[in-house]
Design an enzyme around this catalytic site. Structure first.
Site, PDB file in Angstrom:
ATOM      1  N   HIS A 111      -5.356 -11.984 -19.657  1.00  0.00           N
ATOM      2  CA  HIS A 111      -4.908 -11.636 -21.006  1.00  0.00           C
ATOM      3  C   HIS A 111      -6.061 -11.439 -21.974  1.00  0.00           C
ATOM      4  O   HIS A 111      -5.861 -11.349 -23.176  1.00  0.00           O
ATOM      5  CB  HIS A 111      -3.910 -12.657 -21.525  1.00  0.00           C
ATOM      6  CG  HIS A 111      -2.501 -12.291 -21.182  1.00  0.00           C
ATOM      7  ND1 HIS A 111      -2.094 -10.985 -21.065  1.00  0.00           N
ATOM      8  CD2 HIS A 111      -1.408 -13.043 -20.933  1.00  0.00           C
ATOM      9  CE1 HIS A 111      -0.818 -10.959 -20.752  1.00  0.00           C
ATOM     10  NE2 HIS A 111      -0.370 -12.192 -20.655  1.00  0.00           N
ATOM     11  N   ASP A 115      -0.255 -19.139 -30.128  1.00  0.00           N
ATOM     12  CA  ASP A 115       1.008 -18.522 -30.544  1.00  0.00           C
ATOM     13  C   ASP A 115       1.852 -18.096 -29.351  1.00  0.00           C
ATOM     14  O   ASP A 115       3.069 -17.986 -29.443  1.00  0.00           O
ATOM     15  CB  ASP A 115       0.739 -17.261 -31.372  1.00  0.00           C
ATOM     16  CG  ASP A 115       0.054 -17.585 -32.672  1.00  0.00           C
ATOM     17  OD1 ASP A 115       0.070 -18.765 -33.067  1.00  0.00           O
ATOM     18  OD2 ASP A 115      -0.504 -16.664 -33.281  1.00  0.00           O
ATOM     19  N   GLU A 133       0.251 -20.965 -40.569  1.00  0.00           N
ATOM     20  CA  GLU A 133      -0.470 -19.729 -40.250  1.00  0.00           C
ATOM     21  C   GLU A 133      -0.218 -18.749 -41.386  1.00  0.00           C
ATOM     22  O   GLU A 133       0.341 -19.103 -42.424  1.00  0.00           O
ATOM     23  CB  GLU A 133      -0.012 -19.143 -38.903  1.00  0.00           C
ATOM     24  CG  GLU A 133      -0.502 -19.927 -37.699  1.00  0.00           C
ATOM     25  CD  GLU A 133      -0.448 -19.133 -36.390  1.00  0.00           C
ATOM     26  OE1 GLU A 133      -0.109 -17.933 -36.400  1.00  0.00           O
ATOM     27  OE2 GLU A 133      -0.747 -19.733 -35.339  1.00  0.00           O
TER      28      GLU A 133
END
Ligand SMILES: Cc1cc2nc3c(=O)[nH]c(=O)nc-3n(C[C@H](O)[C@H](O)[C@H](O)COP(=O)(O)OP(=O)(O)OC[C@H]3O[C@@H](n4cnc5c(N)ncnc54)[C@H](O)[C@@H]3O)c2cc1C
Ligand SMILES: *[C@@H]1O[C@H](CO)[C@@H](O)[C@H](O)[C@H]1NC(C)=O
Ligand SMILES: *[C@@H]1O[C@H](CO)[C@@H](O)[C@H](O)[C@H]1NC(C)=O
Ligand SMILES: *[C@@H]1O[C@H](CO)[C@@H](O)[C@H](O)[C@H]1NC(C)=O
Ligand SMILES: *[C@H]1O[C@H](CO)[C@@H](O)[C@H](O)[C@H]1NC(C)=O
Length: 533
Positions: free
Chosen positions: A102, A162, A276
């Site tokens: 990723h 996240d 956030e």
């Protein structure tokens, strides 16, 4: 490219097999391929195109390079055998662990070498063991699986990214940041112990008290010192429910002031457990994931109205969460009211919803499913993540968000939220801005390119952003860093560079580990004459 030692090994191995087929007997001691064979590792090395192709690119879809082979390890010892084989070869070959692949700039690739497909380790049993206040998880485990396993005991790690379809070893090799970092630090600050297979093939258990240099090196270590095969991660009692909140701002000064107020609060004060923020630049607002909408159609019209009133078209959202359970549920409304009373969001622009803790942490999965469905998940991601000193965040906002990127409308997301520097341990390899301020911001330009033109434009923009920071003397640090020259890396690590270079020489003297990061060139001395085993 000349046939590598690895290729010769692979060919040799094939003939070795044909010779010994039927008589499963290790070669006499001393023969390297004999050792490998004895460990059963030869049968775990794949060289077919499907295997190598699946390890040739990553989420970024910008870099591409095929390895010679892919190892499917069953145990950490398999990984150690492979690394020892490379390290003792006259010309050692690259070895890169791949979690989910990723990363976005080819960091998990191993051109001319072997990619270790970490996920196959997880097929063995007992790779997640939950104890009273920690969990031992294999480096290959997905965070979502760690969450599921710990929740069964009413427990959970404290610090999250996240997105949970990332591996433990992959995020710990970077930092692992998210909305809990202001209070608990990044994921690397929540680890008690690691098992690492070093670049010499040694299997080491390390912690603050034992082989401390390797422990700190590996945390945020970009895979440079070895492969993390187990991490002991701190746990807390898992919250049950989450009050999930979005607050809209049209003014960046009020937005950052409120974020900084929220991250200064201690756990004992009325405040949020997660903080956030996002920036939306002249972007068609949508209700978010269709299956779990945050905004109603009426909300969206109101937000669009708000955006059009600001000169730049930019609006900001604080995204925050308050955890609760059965006993604290009655007081959550009151607590939220107290916190909101201290903030300066645009009156009336507060949006809330209640979800379970699992739903909250796994929220990006819903978006992933929808992006996949729309065919915009497997596209190039020229992402740029920066840590910006607090003192320059308004300059960054004016010059980058409202300047260079102003009026932009690509698919994607811009994240912007502050963290407390004191929660980062400077002994770890991970880097924060050098200004030594109490607070820094992370700004994630997480945009997708839907065409070749757009990719080029977004890449040019990322270059302009970095050039702007340079020119204005904004001492940004890249998170998930990428540089094309060693000079870039020296500047990135700053005062840490010489220590990192020494640790590299100690734990990966042949510079074979995670070469996709492009930090260390191959040693100039022929590896054979420096081999230490
Ligand atoms: C949709 C999405 C959302 C994201 N959200 C966040 C976020 O909120 N916060 C955040 O911090 N990051 C986030 N990331 C970035 C993520 O942390 C990195 O991509 C990271 O590399 C983890 O991905 P991975 O497990 O697939 O590792 P890979 O990309 O496979 O590997 C990353 C690097 O680490 C090395 N490596 C992999 N496994 C190991 C190991 N066991 N031991 C040593 N080295 C290893 C690899 O060789 C490579 O150099 C996000 C990424 C995506 C795609
Ligand atoms: C490679 O993938 C293709 C398409 O999925 C499949 O048909 C083929 O059998 C695979 N080959 C090998 C060697 O696994
Ligand atoms: C979990 O525990 C089992 C049994 O003690 C052990 O064999 C295994 O290695 C452990 N796994 C991890 C990742 O710690
Ligand atoms: C916003 O985007 C549209 C096209 O997507 C563009 O026409 C308009 O000029 C942009 N607005 C600003 C303020 O940049
Ligand atoms: C940004 O894009 C430029 C141009 O393609 C590239 O050279 C540079 O390495 C990129 N930088 C980052 C950090 O993505």
């Amino acid at each position: 490219m000349a046939r590598t030692r690895l290729a010769a090994f692979l060919i040799g191995m094939a003939s070795f097999f044909s010779v010994v087929a039927g008589q499963l007997r290790p070669m006499p001691a001393g023969g390297l391929s004999g050792d490998l064979f004895a460990l059963g590792i030869a049968s775990k090395i794949r060289t077919d195109c499907n295997s190598t192709a699946s390890a040739s690119s990553d989420f970024g879809r910008i870099m591409e390079a095929a390895p010679e082979a892919v190892l499917h390890p069953a145990t950490p010892a398999d990984i150690a055998a492979l690394i020892r084989f490379s390290a003792s070869s006259p010309v050692p070959f690259p070895v890169s662990p791949r979690g989910q692949g990723h990363s976005v700039r080819g960091q998990s690739l191993a051109p001319g070498g072997v990619v270790v497909n970490m996920r196959t380790l997880g097929r063995a049993h007992h790779r997640i063991n939950v104890s009273a206040d920690y969990v031992d998880a294999g480096g290959e485990q997905l965070w979502v699986d760690v969450l599921r396993a710990t929740l069964k005991h009413g427990l959970a790690p404290r610090a999250w990214t996240d997105y949970l379809q990332l591996t433990v070893g992959g995020t710990l090799s970077n930092a692992g940041i998210g909305g809990q970092a202001f209070r608990h630090g990044p994921q690397i600050a929540n680890v008690h112990e690691l098992d690492v297979v070093t670049g010499t093939g040694e299997m080491v258990t390390c912690s603050r008290d034992k082989r401390k240099d390797l422990f700190f090196a590996a945390l945020g270590g970009l895979g440079q010192f070895g492969i993390i095969t187990r991490a002991r991660i701190a746990l807390e009692l898992a919250p049950k429910q989450v009050r999930w909140v979005r607050l809209a701002y049209s003014d960046v000064v009020a937005f950052t002031r409120d974020q900084e107020l929220l991250i200064s609060k201690q756990a004992s004060e009325a405040g949020f457990d997660y903080v956030e923020g996002q920036v939306q630049l002249n972007r068609t607002l949508t209700e978010g994931p269709k299956s779990t909408p945050f905004f109603s159609e009426a909300d969206i019209n109101r937000l669009a109205g708000l955006a059009s009133e600001t000169g730049s078209g930019a609006i900001y959202f604080i995204e925050a969460a308050m955890y609760y359970d059965e006993t604290t549920a009655p007081s959550v409304n009151q607590k939220l009211k107290m916190v909101l009373a201290q903030l300066s969001f645009v009156p009336g622009f507060v949006f809330t919803k209640d979800v379970t803790y699992f739903q909250f942490l796994d929220r990006v999965r819903v978006e992933e499913a929808e992006l996949r469905w729309a065919g915009v998940w497997d596209v190039p991601h020229p992402w740029l993540n920066l840590f910006v000193p607090r003192s320059r965040i308004l300059d960054f906002d004016a010059g980058v968000l409202k300047g260079i990127l102003g009026g932009d409308n690509p698919v994607g997301l811009i994240l912007m939220y502050p963290m407390n520097t004191a929660k980062w341990n400077s002994q770890m390899t991970a880097v924060t801005p050098p200004t030594g301020e109490d607070v820094f911001y992370t700004v994630g330009l997480l945009r997708s390119a839907l065409s070749a033109d757009e990719l080029e434009r977004l890449q040019r923009e990322n270059q302009s952003v970095l050039a702007f920071c340079d020119k204005e003397g904004i001492e940004c640090k890249q998170y998930l860093p990428y540089y094309t020259s060693q000079d870039g890396w020296r500047r990135h690590f700053g005062a840490k560079w010489s220590n990192i270079a020494q640790l590299k020489a100690k734990y990966d003297p042949h510079a074979i580990m995670s070469r996709g990061q492009r930090i260390f060139p191959l040693p100039s001395v022929p590896a054979a004459s420096t081999a230490t085993t």
